[in-house]
Structures are given as structure tokens and as C-alpha cells.
Design an enzyme around this catalytic site. Structure first.
Site, PDB file in Angstrom:
ATOM      1  CD  GLU A 222     -13.449  12.770 -23.302  1.00 15.73           C
ATOM      2  OE1 GLU A 222     -13.119  13.960 -23.101  1.00 15.73           O
ATOM      3  OE2 GLU A 222     -12.623  11.880 -23.549  1.00 15.73           O
ATOM      4  CD  GLU A 248     -11.340   8.498 -25.603  1.00 11.91           C
ATOM      5  OE1 GLU A 248     -11.543   9.547 -24.954  1.00 11.91           O
ATOM      6  OE2 GLU A 248     -10.659   7.563 -25.176  1.00 11.91           O
ATOM      7  CG  HIS A 298      -8.409  11.074 -27.476  1.00 16.24           C
ATOM      8  ND1 HIS A 298      -7.508  10.067 -27.765  1.00 16.24           N
ATOM      9  CD2 HIS A 298      -8.734  10.927 -26.176  1.00 16.24           C
ATOM     10  CE1 HIS A 298      -7.313   9.334 -26.678  1.00 16.24           C
ATOM     11  NE2 HIS A 298      -8.043   9.831 -25.694  1.00 16.24           N
TER      12      HIS A 298
HETATM   13 MG   LIG Z   1     -11.693  10.174 -23.165  1.00 15.17          MG
END
Ligand SMILES: [Mg+2]
Length: 384
Positions: A222, A248, A298
Site C-alpha cells: 500500500e 486513502e 480505508h
Molecule cells: Mg494506509
């Protein structure tokens, strides 16, 4: 039914550190109506900035505070309210903190609509498809291998079959990061392991890291690059042996469309309290699916966001994964009266109306540092 007021409370821990933990403060949003029904949402951003977006006076026809354009409107027409907020902030908004603030109001409007109709938000979004959601534990990566091993054992003891380790010790160079990842993989056995770099590497560094992580069978890697490095994401996603996740910090359908088309990540991670609320994330979900991109929202905040994410995921027809933050402080755990904690790696989605949660007056009283009106009045109205 008409909207009469939007009230807000900034909650803040007594000590807030510059670390990768978004549960240290939050903006709670409550939409009030002339019939006494209220809806609750939250904004997951710098709460003081978002507070200003909600309460700012008009400065231009396309540069207005959100509350000023919603008072007097029908709260049950969530789409019309969303468009009104979006258009009224075109000059200074469309992305970033304005979209974050719109998200919090939108969550509250859907909560309110669910309460009025006696249905959960999952039902409003098309019907509940899941009663149980698989939750992955989401934790900060410790600085040492021993601490990382212990954390992996703690997560397994709580029943999590999937764990994401982020930030923290992963920022201390590739060699240290590989040692930490090797340790948590060994402890996890057959469990899923995800790694969140959360830092702006350049694409060459990120590729070296992805290759170094290849033996450890990660479900995804990520945010290794800066969110604006779309060319980098495209190169990385093409060459990486590990699926790439990001998003996110992205907002709006327009923002996600650009990310998906130019950055080509394997997974996008819109945050319901940032990216545009239920209204916009529903559109983002469809856009992602059209491009064969998986959506794993997220979720690292209060139980208001956990409840919202649960309702959204429960209404998806496909298998889903809930990010479940294991931070233990009153903002993470005590903003709502209900406890939405995961048991054996699963959370249970119930059928209560709206988001199915009630704000905890004690937490608002003890951690509230800024209120849109007299504190006791705001708390009383928010927790009725
Ligand atoms: Mg993150």
C-alpha cells in the site's frame, strides 16, 4: 422535513503526536431537522479545517459554507444535498478538505434517512448481502523485529487471519523493512499479510522494495509512492510482483477516475469520511469495477466511520474486506455507545436504522475542544 442546523464537535486527545495514527482527533457532524430526527457522521481529516468549511459564511455564489446551503433543504434527498454542497464550493473545493467535509455531512444525511425510513444504510444502498464481514487487523509497524513478532502473535490471538502493518518501522530503510516483514510473515503462518508504506518513495526505490518483499507472499503493498506520482504508480503496478493498493488520500469520483486511469493500481482505498461519503464512494466503486480494480475502503477512525464502512461493505455483492484499526484510545473506541469490535476476525452487521450507532455523551464532553454552539446544548442534541 427540512434541515434546520448542522452542528459539529472537534474531539482531540490530550496529547496528539505527529505519527501515522489518524485516531488522535476527529470532527463529528450532526444534521438536525424540524421534526427532531438527527443524523450522525464524521470527517476524517484535520478537524479544525473541516469545521470551517461547514460553518463558513457565503463569500461568492460558488464559495459558501456547507451549512448555509443545506439549511431549509429536504435531508432525505441525499443526492440533491450532495450536488448542492459540491456546486456551492466549486471555487475552493471539488477535492481535498472540502470533499472531506462533504463526506461527513453526507454520512449524516444517510444515517438520518435510514432512521426516518426504519432501514439500515446497507438496505438503502441496495440491500444487505453480508451479515458477517471479514476484518483485517490494521496496526502500526513497530520499530524492532521482536516487537513486530509479538504484535503478530497478539493479532493472531485475537482471531485475525489477516493483518496489515503500516508506517512506523517500515520507514527506516529497505533492509530494516525486509527484516520486519520477514518476521511478521513467519509469525502469520498461512495468514494474509499486507504492508502499508505510507511514504513517498520514488518508483525505483518502491520497485526494489516490492522485489525484496516478493518471497513473503503479501496480499498487497500500500501507498509506497506519493499520491500524485501517477506515472510512478503506473510503472510500479506494471512491474511489481505484489498487487499495489492506494487511494486513502484521494477524493471524489474525478480524483479516483484519474488515479484509476493513469495510475492503474490493482486496489483503490477510498475512505468514506474523506472521498465523498456514501453518495460519491458508491460512484467510485462502480468506476473501479468498470476497470477491474478492487475496492477495499480505508477505515482508521472512530466507530462512526467503522459503522459507515460496515454498512457500505455489507451492501456489496462480492467478497469484501473491512480494515479494522486496533488502536485503543477513546476516539477510536468510545465515540459511539455501541462497541463494534471484531470477534475472531469478523464483525457482525445488524439491521438497526441508519448507521446503527449512538454518540457517547461522556466522550464528547471529555474530549470535545470545539463546539458549534454552547457545549452542553450541542452534546444534548447530538446524543438525543
Ligand atoms: Mg494506509
Amino acid at each position: 422535513m427540512r434541515i434546520t442546523e448542522i452542528s459539529t464537535v472537534v474531539l482531540r486527545l490530550p496529547v496528539v503526536l505527529a505519527i501515522g495514527d489518524g485516531t488522535q482527533d476527529v470532527l463529528i457532524v450532526v444534521v438536525h431537522t424540524d421534526e427532531g430526527v438527527t443524523g450522525v457522521g464524521e470527517v476524517h481529516t484535520s478537524p479544525t479545517v473541516a469545521e470551517a468549511v461547514i460553518h463558513a459564511p457565503v463569500s461568492h455564489v460558488r464559495s459558501r459554507g456547507l451549512a448555509s446551503v443545506l439549511v431549509g433543504q429536504d435531508p432525505l434527498d441525499t443526492e440533491a444535498c450532495w450536488q448542492r454542497m459540491y456546486e456551492a464550493t466549486e471555487v475552493y473545493g471539488r477535492r481535498g478538505v472540502v470533499m472531506h467535509a462533504i463526506s461527513g455531512v453526507d454520512l449524516a444525511l444517510w444515517d438520518l434517512r435510514g432512521k426516518v425510513e426504519g432501514r439500515s444504510v446497507a438496505e438503502l444502498l441496495g440491500g444487505r448481502q453480508h451479515r458477517q464481514l471479514a476484518a483485517y487487523a490494521s496496526v502500526l509497524m513497530p520499530d524492532t523485529v521482536d516487537e513486530a513478532r509479538q504484535l503478530a502473535r497478539d493479532c493472531a490471538a485475537q482471531g485475525f487471519a489477516a493483518v496489515k502493518y503500516g508506517w512506523g518501522g517500515l520507514g527506516a530503510g529497505i533492509e530494516q523493512a525486509v527484516q520486519l516483514v520477514a518476521a511478521v510473515r513467519e509469525e502469520a503462518g498461512d495468514g494474509e499479510v499486507m504492508i502499508d508504506i505510507g511514504a513517498g518513495l520514488d518508483v525505483e526505490q518502491a520497485l526494489r522494495l516490492a522485489e525484496a518483499f516478493e518471497p513473503y507472499d503479501l496480499t498487497f503493498l500500500e501507498e509506497p509512492l506519493h499520491p500524485d506520482d501517477l506515472a510512478g504508480f503506473r510503472r510500479l503496478a506494471e512491474a511489481s510482483p505484489i498487487p499495489i493498493a492506494t487511494g486513502e488520500k484521494e477524493t471524489s469520483l474525478a480524483g479516483f477516475t484519474t488515479l484509476i486511469e493513469q495510475g492503474r493500481p490493482d486496489i483503490v482505498q477510498p475512505d468514506l469520511a474523506r472521498a465523498g461519503g456514501f453518495t460519491e464512494v458508491e460512484r467510485i466503486w462502480h468506476r473501479a469495477r468498470d476497470h477491474d480494480v478492487r475496492v477495499i475502503p480505508h477505515c482508521w477512525s472512530t466507530d462512526v466511520l467503522v459503522a459507515a464502512t460496515m454498512q457500505f461493505l455489507a451492501s456489496r455483492p462480492e467478497p469484501v474486506m473491512l480494515e479494522f484499526c486496533l488502536e485503543d484510545n477513546p476516539i477510536r473506541r468510545e465515540v459511539a455507545v455501541e462497541s463494534l469490535w471484531a470477534v475472531d476476525g469478523y464483525v457482525t452487521v445488524d439491521d438497526r436504522p441508519g448507521l446503527g450507532i449512538t454518540l457517547n455523551p461522556r466522550t464528547l464532553r471529555e474530549l470535545g475542544v470545539s463546539f458549534s454552539g454552547p457545549a452542553q446544548d450541542v452534546i444534548a442534541a447530538a446524543t438525543r
